[in-house]
Scaffold this motif. Structure first.
Motif, PDB file in Angstrom:
ATOM      1  N   UNK A   1      -5.047  21.138  71.033  1.00 25.21           N
ATOM      2  CA  UNK A   1      -6.210  20.595  70.640  1.00 25.21           C
ATOM      3  C   UNK A   1      -5.698  19.627  69.180  1.00 25.21           C
ATOM      4  N   UNK A   2      -4.309  19.615  68.827  1.00 24.49           N
ATOM      5  CA  UNK A   2      -4.005  19.126  67.789  1.00 24.49           C
ATOM      6  C   UNK A   2      -2.798  18.169  68.134  1.00 24.49           C
ATOM      7  N   UNK A   3      -1.349  18.610  67.626  1.00 26.03           N
ATOM      8  CA  UNK A   3      -0.326  17.849  67.766  1.00 26.03           C
ATOM      9  C   UNK A   3       0.157  17.759  69.426  1.00 26.03           C
ATOM     10  N   UNK A   4      -0.155  18.761  70.156  1.00 26.81           N
ATOM     11  CA  UNK A   4       0.193  18.775  71.559  1.00 26.81           C
ATOM     12  C   UNK A   4       1.749  18.765  71.778  1.00 26.81           C
ATOM     13  N   UNK A   5       2.170  17.858  72.609  1.00 26.96           N
ATOM     14  CA  UNK A   5       3.484  17.571  72.883  1.00 26.96           C
ATOM     15  C   UNK A   5       4.146  16.619  72.048  1.00 26.96           C
ATOM     16  N   UNK A   6       3.236  15.850  70.925  1.00 28.27           N
ATOM     17  CA  UNK A   6       3.997  14.789  70.315  1.00 28.27           C
ATOM     18  C   UNK A   6       5.159  15.305  69.437  1.00 28.27           C
ATOM     19  N   UNK A   7       5.181  16.320  68.948  1.00 34.94           N
ATOM     20  CA  UNK A   7       6.232  16.747  67.979  1.00 34.94           C
ATOM     21  C   UNK A   7       7.557  16.920  68.791  1.00 34.94           C
ATOM     22  N   UNK A   8       7.507  17.515  69.952  1.00 37.23           N
ATOM     23  CA  UNK A   8       8.732  17.836  70.635  1.00 37.23           C
ATOM     24  C   UNK A   8       8.926  16.175  71.237  1.00 37.23           C
ATOM     25  N   UNK A   9       8.217  15.361  71.736  1.00 34.74           N
ATOM     26  CA  UNK A   9       8.381  14.159  72.120  1.00 34.74           C
ATOM     27  C   UNK A   9       9.212  13.366  70.868  1.00 34.74           C
ATOM     28  N   UNK A  10       8.966  13.455  69.741  1.00 34.82           N
ATOM     29  CA  UNK A  10       9.435  12.480  68.540  1.00 34.82           C
ATOM     30  C   UNK A  10      10.926  13.348  68.477  1.00 34.82           C
ATOM     31  N   UNK A  11      11.274  14.294  68.657  1.00 28.01           N
ATOM     32  CA  UNK A  11      12.622  14.912  68.480  1.00 28.01           C
ATOM     33  C   UNK A  11      13.536  14.649  69.486  1.00 28.01           C
ATOM     34  N   UNK A  12      13.164  14.141  70.462  1.00 30.68           N
ATOM     35  CA  UNK A  12      14.289  13.759  71.704  1.00 30.68           C
ATOM     36  C   UNK A  12      15.477  13.559  71.430  1.00 30.68           C
ATOM     37  N   UNK A  13      15.687  12.623  70.586  1.00 24.14           N
ATOM     38  CA  UNK A  13      16.887  11.820  70.255  1.00 24.14           C
ATOM     39  C   UNK A  13      17.643  12.737  68.956  1.00 24.14           C
ATOM     40  N   UNK A  14      16.801  13.423  68.238  1.00 25.61           N
ATOM     41  CA  UNK A  14      17.431  14.241  67.083  1.00 25.61           C
ATOM     42  C   UNK A  14      17.927  15.707  67.392  1.00 25.61           C
ATOM     43  N   UNK A  15      17.109  16.044  68.512  1.00 28.49           N
ATOM     44  CA  UNK A  15      17.480  17.781  68.749  1.00 28.49           C
ATOM     45  C   UNK A  15      18.040  17.785  70.108  1.00 28.49           C
ATOM     46  N   UNK A  16      19.385  17.716  70.484  1.00 24.43           N
ATOM     47  CA  UNK A  16      19.733  17.815  71.872  1.00 24.43           C
ATOM     48  C   UNK A  16      19.297  19.045  72.697  1.00 24.43           C
ATOM     49  N   UNK A  17      19.418  20.201  71.941  1.00 22.42           N
ATOM     50  CA  UNK A  17      18.737  21.225  72.610  1.00 22.42           C
ATOM     51  C   UNK A  17      17.504  21.809  72.284  1.00 22.42           C
ATOM     52  N   UNK A  18      16.794  21.031  72.807  1.00 24.22           N
ATOM     53  CA  UNK A  18      15.225  21.150  72.405  1.00 24.22           C
ATOM     54  C   UNK A  18      14.312  21.835  73.503  1.00 24.22           C
ATOM     55  N   UNK A  19      13.444  22.573  73.088  1.00 22.91           N
ATOM     56  CA  UNK A  19      12.520  23.107  73.816  1.00 22.91           C
ATOM     57  C   UNK A  19      10.982  22.786  73.356  1.00 22.91           C
ATOM     58  N   UNK A  20      10.220  22.304  74.182  1.00 24.04           N
ATOM     59  CA  UNK A  20       8.853  21.912  73.618  1.00 24.04           C
ATOM     60  C   UNK A  20       7.858  22.934  74.435  1.00 24.04           C
ATOM     61  N   UNK A  21       6.942  23.270  73.661  1.00 26.14           N
ATOM     62  CA  UNK A  21       5.740  24.237  74.051  1.00 26.14           C
ATOM     63  C   UNK A  21       4.285  23.843  73.447  1.00 26.14           C
ATOM     64  N   UNK A  22       3.273  23.908  74.277  1.00 24.59           N
ATOM     65  CA  UNK A  22       2.165  23.667  73.793  1.00 24.59           C
ATOM     66  C   UNK A  22       1.281  24.757  74.129  1.00 24.59           C
ATOM     67  N   UNK A  23       0.715  25.186  72.776  1.00 24.29           N
ATOM     68  CA  UNK A  23      -0.367  26.622  73.017  1.00 24.29           C
ATOM     69  C   UNK A  23      -1.708  26.116  73.464  1.00 24.29           C
ATOM     70  N   UNK A  24      -2.118  26.473  74.490  1.00 26.99           N
ATOM     71  CA  UNK A  24      -3.386  26.216  75.288  1.00 26.99           C
ATOM     72  C   UNK A  24      -4.648  26.880  74.373  1.00 26.99           C
TER      73      UNK A  24
END
Length: 208
Positions: A153-176
């Motif tokens: 109910x806040x940032x959701x996946x937007x943080x992970x999406x914004x880091x796609x090109x800056x963090x090659x070894x990226x894991x995204x998680x959204x806490x329900x």
């Protein structure tokens, strides 16, 4: 870390502005950071500027907090009242911060000078964004595994999406079911993402 005699291999976890500091540390000292976890923020230069744009649905408070003197004048003497409203506004789980906890936190911000010190960080954010963008535009990336966590109910996946090109070894998680304060609102769900990531070998922790 140098003072403590710790050289490399650290696991850095930062929430909100703490995440901005963690990102800056990992960017400047990548050889020191084994795993990086960023929780519930928009990074300067990687989406924060859009999150600040109220004309496009961005959050109003950045402009207020970045204004010299005004937020201090409005909030001084009302620190507990403000933080009670603030935590409720940003949380999805009612009662996450009981009154006694709010009062303890408010004691760190009580008075004009303490408030000024807190808001001063907001007044550097646009400069931080320019520095971060320049780093990335000249080829900078984060070599370590990065976990980007958002509340449903806040940032959701937007943080992970914004880091796609800056963090090659990226894991995204959204806490329900969580708002902005993921560690306090959904501690068990947060731990289920955090602990396996931090305990994995550095080369195996990141998934693209």
């Amino acid at each position: 870390l140098a003072q403590l005699g710790i050289h490399g291999g650290v696991r850095v976890v930062g929430h909100d502005i703490g995440g901005m500091v963690a990102f800056a540390y990992a960017r400047r000292h990548p050889e020191e950071v084994e795993h990086l976890v960023l929780v519930e923020l928009a990074l300067p230069g990687f989406g924060l500027e859009q999150a600040m744009d109220v004309a496009s649905g961005g959050l109003f408070h950045f402009g207020l907090f970045m204004t010299e003197k005004l937020p201090e004048l409005l909030i001084e003497g009302r620190e507990s009242d403000f933080l009670t409203w603030w935590f409720d506004w940003l949380s999805a789980v009612p009662g996450t911060f009981p009154p006694e906890e709010v009062d303890t936190i408010a004691s760190s911000y009580r008075g004009y000078e303490a408030l000024r010190a807190g808001f001063a960080h907001y007044r550097t954010l646009l400069d931080d964004g320019r520095v971060n963008r320049a780093w990335h535009e000249t080829g900078g990336t984060l070599p370590m595994p990065v976990l980007a966590v958002g509340g449903e109910h806040s940032t959701g996946a937007r943080l992970a999406d914004s880091l796609n090109t800056a963090a090659p070894h990226l894991t995204g998680a959204v806490i329900t079911g969580s708002g902005h304060f993921v560690p306090e609102e959904r501690p068990d769900a947060f731990a289920r993402e955090l602990l396996p990531f931090l305990s994995a070998p550095p080369r195996a922790a990141g998934r693209i």
